[in-house]
Motif scaffolding. Structure first.
Motif, mmCIF file in Angstrom:
data_model
loop_
_atom_site.group_PDB
_atom_site.id
_atom_site.type_symbol
_atom_site.label_atom_id
_atom_site.label_comp_id
_atom_site.label_asym_id
_atom_site.label_seq_id
_atom_site.Cartn_x
_atom_site.Cartn_y
_atom_site.Cartn_z
ATOM 1 N N TYR A 117 40.192 -85.596 -5.891
ATOM 2 C CA TYR A 117 39.669 -84.271 -6.214
ATOM 3 C C TYR A 117 39.358 -84.153 -7.706
ATOM 4 C CZ TYR A 117 41.030 -82.599 -1.554
ATOM 5 O OH TYR A 117 41.156 -82.398 -0.200
ATOM 6 N N LYS A 118 40.245 -84.695 -8.531
ATOM 7 C CA LYS A 118 40.032 -84.658 -9.988
ATOM 8 C C LYS A 118 38.728 -85.360 -10.344
ATOM 9 C CE LYS A 118 42.094 -87.626 -12.660
ATOM 10 N NZ LYS A 118 43.132 -88.388 -13.381
ATOM 11 N N GLN A 119 38.506 -86.535 -9.783
ATOM 12 C CA GLN A 119 37.285 -87.283 -10.072
ATOM 13 C C GLN A 119 36.048 -86.556 -9.539
ATOM 14 O OE1 GLN A 119 37.056 -89.789 -12.106
ATOM 15 N NE2 GLN A 119 39.267 -89.989 -12.374
ATOM 16 N N ASN A 120 36.180 -85.945 -8.361
ATOM 17 C CA ASN A 120 35.060 -85.177 -7.805
ATOM 18 C C ASN A 120 34.728 -83.978 -8.694
ATOM 19 O OD1 ASN A 120 34.930 -86.910 -5.633
ATOM 20 N ND2 ASN A 120 35.973 -85.551 -4.214
ATOM 21 N N ASN A 121 35.767 -83.286 -9.156
ATOM 22 C CA ASN A 121 35.548 -82.144 -10.049
ATOM 23 C C ASN A 121 34.758 -82.571 -11.283
ATOM 24 O OD1 ASN A 121 37.084 -80.640 -8.268
ATOM 25 N ND2 ASN A 121 38.836 -80.399 -9.633
ATOM 26 N N SER A 122 35.191 -83.671 -11.882
ATOM 27 C CA SER A 122 34.541 -84.138 -13.098
ATOM 28 C C SER A 122 33.113 -84.599 -12.825
ATOM 29 C CB SER A 122 35.343 -85.281 -13.733
ATOM 30 O OG SER A 122 34.788 -85.633 -14.984
ATOM 31 N N ALA A 123 32.908 -85.300 -11.719
ATOM 32 C CA ALA A 123 31.559 -85.782 -11.376
ATOM 33 C C ALA A 123 30.597 -84.613 -11.193
ATOM 34 C CB ALA A 123 31.612 -86.641 -10.116
ATOM 35 N N ASN A 124 31.057 -83.566 -10.517
ATOM 36 C CA ASN A 124 30.212 -82.381 -10.345
ATOM 37 C C ASN A 124 29.843 -81.779 -11.698
ATOM 38 O OD1 ASN A 124 30.301 -82.583 -7.562
ATOM 39 N ND2 ASN A 124 31.987 -81.141 -7.334
ATOM 40 N N SER A 125 30.818 -81.710 -12.586
ATOM 41 C CA SER A 125 30.600 -81.150 -13.913
ATOM 42 C C SER A 125 29.609 -81.992 -14.712
ATOM 43 C CB SER A 125 31.945 -81.067 -14.649
ATOM 44 O OG SER A 125 31.774 -80.551 -15.941
ATOM 45 N N GLN A 126 29.759 -83.301 -14.625
ATOM 46 C CA GLN A 126 28.877 -84.209 -15.347
ATOM 47 C C GLN A 126 27.434 -84.094 -14.854
ATOM 48 O OE1 GLN A 126 30.639 -88.172 -15.036
ATOM 49 N NE2 GLN A 126 32.652 -87.252 -15.329
ATOM 50 N N TYR A 127 27.263 -84.093 -13.552
ATOM 51 C CA TYR A 127 25.907 -84.064 -12.998
ATOM 52 C C TYR A 127 25.221 -82.729 -13.306
ATOM 53 C CZ TYR A 127 22.080 -85.034 -9.730
ATOM 54 O OH TYR A 127 20.844 -85.256 -9.177
ATOM 55 N N ALA A 128 25.969 -81.636 -13.178
ATOM 56 C CA ALA A 128 25.399 -80.321 -13.481
ATOM 57 C C ALA A 128 24.965 -80.250 -14.944
ATOM 58 C CB ALA A 128 26.415 -79.218 -13.172
ATOM 59 N N THR A 129 25.786 -80.788 -15.834
ATOM 60 C CA THR A 129 25.446 -80.800 -17.261
ATOM 61 C C THR A 129 24.199 -81.630 -17.512
ATOM 62 O OG1 THR A 129 27.765 -80.523 -17.882
ATOM 63 C CG2 THR A 129 26.292 -81.400 -19.568
ATOM 64 N N TRP A 130 24.132 -82.789 -16.884
ATOM 65 C CA TRP A 130 22.992 -83.693 -17.068
ATOM 66 C C TRP A 130 21.699 -83.031 -16.583
ATOM 67 C CZ3 TRP A 130 23.938 -89.544 -15.745
ATOM 68 C CH2 TRP A 130 23.113 -90.338 -16.548
ATOM 69 N N LEU A 131 21.770 -82.341 -15.439
ATOM 70 C CA LEU A 131 20.593 -81.639 -14.930
ATOM 71 C C LEU A 131 20.190 -80.497 -15.861
ATOM 72 C CD1 LEU A 131 21.329 -81.443 -11.090
ATOM 73 C CD2 LEU A 131 19.721 -82.970 -12.262
ATOM 74 N N ALA A 132 21.170 -79.788 -16.401
ATOM 75 C CA ALA A 132 20.866 -78.690 -17.325
ATOM 76 C C ALA A 132 20.163 -79.220 -18.569
ATOM 77 C CB ALA A 132 22.148 -77.953 -17.708
ATOM 78 N N LEU A 133 20.641 -80.340 -19.087
ATOM 79 C CA LEU A 133 19.998 -80.943 -20.254
ATOM 80 C C LEU A 133 18.580 -81.394 -19.919
ATOM 81 C CD1 LEU A 133 22.984 -83.043 -21.658
ATOM 82 C CD2 LEU A 133 22.010 -80.969 -22.671
ATOM 83 N N ALA A 134 18.415 -82.000 -18.747
ATOM 84 C CA ALA A 134 17.086 -82.462 -18.335
ATOM 85 C C ALA A 134 16.117 -81.300 -18.220
ATOM 86 C CB ALA A 134 17.183 -83.220 -17.005
ATOM 87 N N GLU A 135 16.602 -80.165 -17.721
ATOM 88 C CA GLU A 135 15.739 -78.992 -17.584
ATOM 89 C C GLU A 135 15.301 -78.467 -18.953
ATOM 90 O OE1 GLU A 135 15.555 -75.338 -14.497
ATOM 91 O OE2 GLU A 135 17.392 -75.433 -15.688
ATOM 92 N N MET A 136 16.091 -78.767 -19.986
ATOM 93 C CA MET A 136 15.746 -78.369 -21.355
ATOM 94 C C MET A 136 14.946 -79.462 -22.071
ATOM 95 S SD MET A 136 19.420 -76.656 -22.413
ATOM 96 C CE MET A 136 18.860 -75.580 -23.726
ATOM 97 N N ASN A 137 14.464 -80.438 -21.303
ATOM 98 C CA ASN A 137 13.703 -81.573 -21.846
ATOM 99 C C ASN A 137 14.529 -82.412 -22.815
ATOM 100 O OD1 ASN A 137 11.256 -80.985 -20.427
ATOM 101 N ND2 ASN A 137 10.894 -79.333 -21.885
ATOM 102 N N LEU A 138 15.822 -82.501 -22.549
ATOM 103 C CA LEU A 138 16.714 -83.326 -23.348
ATOM 104 C C LEU A 138 17.173 -84.513 -22.513
ATOM 105 C CD1 LEU A 138 18.828 -80.473 -24.966
ATOM 106 C CD2 LEU A 138 17.087 -81.869 -26.096
#
Length: 198
Positions: A117-138
């Protein structure tokens, strides 16, 4: 749906980073904070903790990582990885992904299930952050240097930035403007990757 798919496709591992962005670091952090509110976590435990470093703090992080990794990596691996570490200093900043062990301990689970669960929590957080950055053209990439709470590998990073002892480092995401795009990506057969059974 088309816009969502485009953001997913635009998220690639980018190593040539710069500081050319229409967004301030405050706007980037505000977007990451907003994104994290709705990241799913087991039992709504919200165990992930993100620390965004920029400027001198970002340089200090990667200098520390370079110093440590120079001592532990074999020459071939060092030759491959050191440009990635050096390049991380050229971007806007780095997101450090931690799991708060005190919060993890409060989940109503134990043993291997808690770890999953800990690893899943972190993976979700990482992917969401990466998508947010991509949406900002970063652009960004996901790195795993100096991780290992039990072995004390991430202690130096906690001490450098005066972070709580309970923070377990899981990954780093250096980010910035895309100075050189990602290369071609190979895909496995989608029917092998996602199977339908009726």
């Amino acid at each position: 749906m088309a816009e969502f798919k485009n953001v997913i496709k635009s998220r690639r591992s980018i190593y040539a980073l710069g500081t050319n962005s229409e967004y301030s670091i405050e706007e980037i952090v505000a977007t990451i904070r907003e994104t994290q509110k709705d990241v799913p976590s087991a039992f709504n435990s919200q165990t992930s903790r993100l620390v965004v470093l920029t400027g001198e703090a970002n340089t200090k992080l990667w200098n520390l990582i370079l110093d440590v990794q120079k001592e532990v990596l074999d020459q071939a691996t060092w030759d491959f990885m050191s440009p990635i570490m050096e390049g991380a200093k050229n971007g806007i900043g780095t997101v450090l992904f931690f799991e708060d062990r005190d919060a993890v301990a409060k989940m109503p689970t134990q043993g291997q299930r808690t770890e999953a669960y800990k690893q899943n929590n972190s993976a979700n957080s990482q992917y969401a952050t990466w998508l947010a950055l991509a949406e900002m053209n970063l652009g960004g990439s996901l790195q795993h240097f100096n991780v290992g709470y039990e072995q004390g590998f991430d202690k130096g990073i906690r001490e450098l930035f005066d972070l709580p002892e309970s923070y377990e480092l899981v990954a780093q995401m250096p980010f910035g403007s895309v100075e050189k795009g990602a290369g071609e990506k190979e895909y496995i057969d989608s029917e092998v990757q996602v199977q339908l059974i009726k």
